[in-house]
Design a protein around this motif. Structure first.
Motif, PDB file in Angstrom:
ATOM      1  N   ASP A   1      29.313  21.324  68.782  1.00 50.88           N
ATOM      2  CA  ASP A   1      28.643  22.465  69.421  1.00 50.88           C
ATOM      3  C   ASP A   1      28.900  22.540  70.920  1.00 50.88           C
ATOM      4  O   ASP A   1      28.570  23.546  71.565  1.00 50.88           O
ATOM      5  CB  ASP A   1      27.126  22.393  69.172  1.00 50.88           C
ATOM      6  N   SER A   2      29.516  21.498  71.499  1.00 52.83           N
ATOM      7  CA  SER A   2      29.730  21.488  72.957  1.00 52.83           C
ATOM      8  C   SER A   2      31.156  21.888  73.351  1.00 52.83           C
ATOM      9  O   SER A   2      31.471  21.924  74.540  1.00 52.83           O
ATOM     10  CB  SER A   2      29.441  20.088  73.518  1.00 52.83           C
ATOM     11  N   THR A   3      32.018  22.184  72.395  1.00 48.62           N
ATOM     12  CA  THR A   3      33.442  22.367  72.691  1.00 48.62           C
ATOM     13  C   THR A   3      33.734  23.536  73.635  1.00 48.62           C
ATOM     14  O   THR A   3      34.740  23.521  74.340  1.00 48.62           O
ATOM     15  CB  THR A   3      34.256  22.555  71.395  1.00 48.62           C
ATOM     16  N   SER A   4      32.871  24.514  73.655  1.00 44.55           N
ATOM     17  CA  SER A   4      33.118  25.649  74.552  1.00 44.55           C
ATOM     18  C   SER A   4      32.633  25.383  75.979  1.00 44.55           C
ATOM     19  O   SER A   4      33.046  26.069  76.917  1.00 44.55           O
ATOM     20  CB  SER A   4      32.438  26.915  74.008  1.00 44.55           C
ATOM     21  N   CYS A   5      31.783  24.391  76.139  1.00 41.16           N
ATOM     22  CA  CYS A   5      31.177  24.125  77.458  1.00 41.16           C
ATOM     23  C   CYS A   5      31.565  22.776  78.056  1.00 41.16           C
ATOM     24  O   CYS A   5      31.424  22.585  79.267  1.00 41.16           O
ATOM     25  CB  CYS A   5      29.655  24.209  77.360  1.00 41.16           C
ATOM     26  N   VAL A   6      32.009  21.854  77.227  1.00 43.56           N
ATOM     27  CA  VAL A   6      32.423  20.537  77.720  1.00 43.56           C
ATOM     28  C   VAL A   6      33.921  20.383  77.478  1.00 43.56           C
ATOM     29  O   VAL A   6      34.380  20.387  76.331  1.00 43.56           O
ATOM     30  CB  VAL A   6      31.660  19.390  77.015  1.00 43.56           C
ATOM     31  N   LYS A   7      34.680  20.292  78.552  1.00 43.22           N
ATOM     32  CA  LYS A   7      36.140  20.227  78.471  1.00 43.22           C
ATOM     33  C   LYS A   7      36.633  18.906  79.067  1.00 43.22           C
ATOM     34  O   LYS A   7      36.058  18.390  80.042  1.00 43.22           O
ATOM     35  CB  LYS A   7      36.776  21.391  79.244  1.00 43.22           C
TER      36      LYS A   7
END
Length: 449
Positions: free
Chosen positions: A172-178
């Protein structure tokens, strides 16, 4: 961080510290492995300790040594240089579901909490983590704040591991944690602008952070922070000061220490380059004793390695570690015979100084001049000949170094704070943010624009 009440300027404090370090350089200005070879601990007088067990859990060097001039003068001067930090209570509200030890979990939780508070106060919407490793901190920051997070990591294995963990446990964090593989330098501000524009089009202002910002990474991060207008906040937890770049091998001076103009002038005036070398910075990073309970283990570790050095000097050997933990001291229970056996067969490489180490396969089997069995026998003989007073002196030496450590670390961190202030960042300080009984690296540099 504030100056002790006896001082009204950074100049006066730096000057007093450098004079103190020069006077007591016999406690640190050498490799600890040389304490026996160079007779370092021979100068420690323990006449008043003849009937005192320095290994008792209630032994207090300050009180026992109050009538000994050496110790009394030391503590009187040291107390004037101390900077006090508030104790940190353990935060148990947030739980990390990850295969980490209590120390690392505590550090991550405390740092993430401080980042959330600072970003909320300053108005940052993105956090950039320098040296993000496997991404544990980054995921906790996102879970607790929902800010964008960019993790920069130079180690390929850690970078790949962070991506795998994210896809397995934090999808669920892939769009915000790079995560980006990148080695930070003081010139990385150009790359960082490109990374942020590419990954987060809505990034207005960001916070730079780093847990265990080793060696020069803290200073490089500070310089990036100064150069980037939209870098609005910074929280860094420095470590491994002794691994900083040496500018010139001939004089041993560091590229990033001292850093401030203020300290540089005092450093030159007081010839700090003579006694602020690698051992000085190594002591700054040395964990403090939380109690007397493990003083016996520390004395054993110190003297056992020092005995190896006696043997190496006698036969003109250079000792090189084969692995990070050369001897697993926790498994040998302070048994020197086991230590010597492990050191000679598994942990260290003994090479005569006229041989090229790079041309040897890292095994004592290929070093024909070294006979492990003979070495172990002689090492045991040296160890058994150590007088009881040597162990007491070694304990006293460790306790004195333990008192000196926080003064040196404060000194280094204050130099960095003054550097930032000289460059216009007046909102700069240092605070303890984790419990020192859990993690010895408990201090963090704070700055915001």
């Amino acid at each position: 961080m504030s100056l002790p009440e006896q001082f009204n300027s950074y100049e006066s404090y730096f000057d007093a510290c450098t004079q103190f370090f020069e006077e007591y350089q016999n406690l640190y200005n050498f490799a600890n492995t040389d304490v026996l070879v160079k007779g370092i601990i021979d100068d420690i007088r323990i006449d008043n300790f003849k009937d005192v067990d320095v290994f008792e859990h209630n032994f207090e060097l300050r009180s026992e040594g109050e009538n000994i001039k050496l110790f009394n003068d030391f503590f009187n001067k040291l107390d004037k240089l101390k900077v006090k930090y508030n104790n940190i209570e353990i935060d148990t509200e947030y739980k990390i579901n990850a295969p980490l030890g209590p120390k690392k979990k505590h550090e991550i939780i405390c740092l993430a909490k401080e980042i959330g508070t600072l970003c909320n106060n300053i108005g940052c919407d993105t956090v950039v983590d320098f040296g993000s490793g496997l991404g544990y901190l980054d995921q906790v920051i996102f879970d607790t704040t929902h800010y964008n997070v960019l993790g920069l990591e130079c180690n390929e294995r850690h970078y790949v591991g962070a991506k795998k963990r994210q896809n397995k446990y934090h999808i669920d964090s892939t769009s915000c944690v790079k995560f980006i593989r990148h080695r930070i330098t003081e010139h990385s501000h150009v790359n960082l602008s490109e990374f942020l524009n590419d990954k987060f089009q809505n990034c207005n202002s960001f916070c730079i952070t780093g847990l265990h910002a080793c060696a020069d990474l803290t200073v490089d991060a500070m310089n990036i922070f100064l150069k980037m207008e939209n870098a609005r906040a910074m929280i860094l937890m420095p470590c491994c000061y002794h691994k900083m770049r040496i500018e010139n091998l001939s004089d041993g001076k560091f590229s990033n220490f001292p850093l401030s103009k203020c300290l540089k002038e005092i450093y030159i005036k007081n010839r700090g380059f003579e006694y602020m070398k690698v051992p000085f910075l190594r002591l700054a990073a040395q964990p403090q004793l939380s109690s007397q309970s493990n003083i016996k283990d520390l004395v054993f570790n110190l003297l056992a390695r020092a005995v190896l050095q006696i043997y190496a000097c006698k036969y003109n050997y250079t000792i090189k570690r084969k692995k990070r933990k050369a001897v697993r001291v926790k498994t040998i229970h302070d048994n020197f015979e086991s230590y010597a056996q492990d050191a000679c067969t598994e942990g260290f490489l003994f090479v005569q100084e006229n041989l090229e180490i790079d041309n040897l396969i890292e095994s004592n089997f290929n070093n024909k001049s070294f006979d492990a069995k003979v070495a172990v026998e002689e090492l045991n003989s040296i160890w058994n000949d150590l007088p009881p007073e040597t162990f007491k002196k070694a304990a006293t030496f460790i306790l004195l170094q333990n008192q000196l450590q926080p003064i040196i670390e404060n000194f280094i961190l204050l130099d960095r704070i003054v550097y930032l202030k000289e460059n216009g960042l007046l909102n700069t300080t240092c605070r303890k943010i984790v419990n020192a009984n859990i993690s010895p690296r408990c201090l963090a540099l704070f700055a915001h624009k």
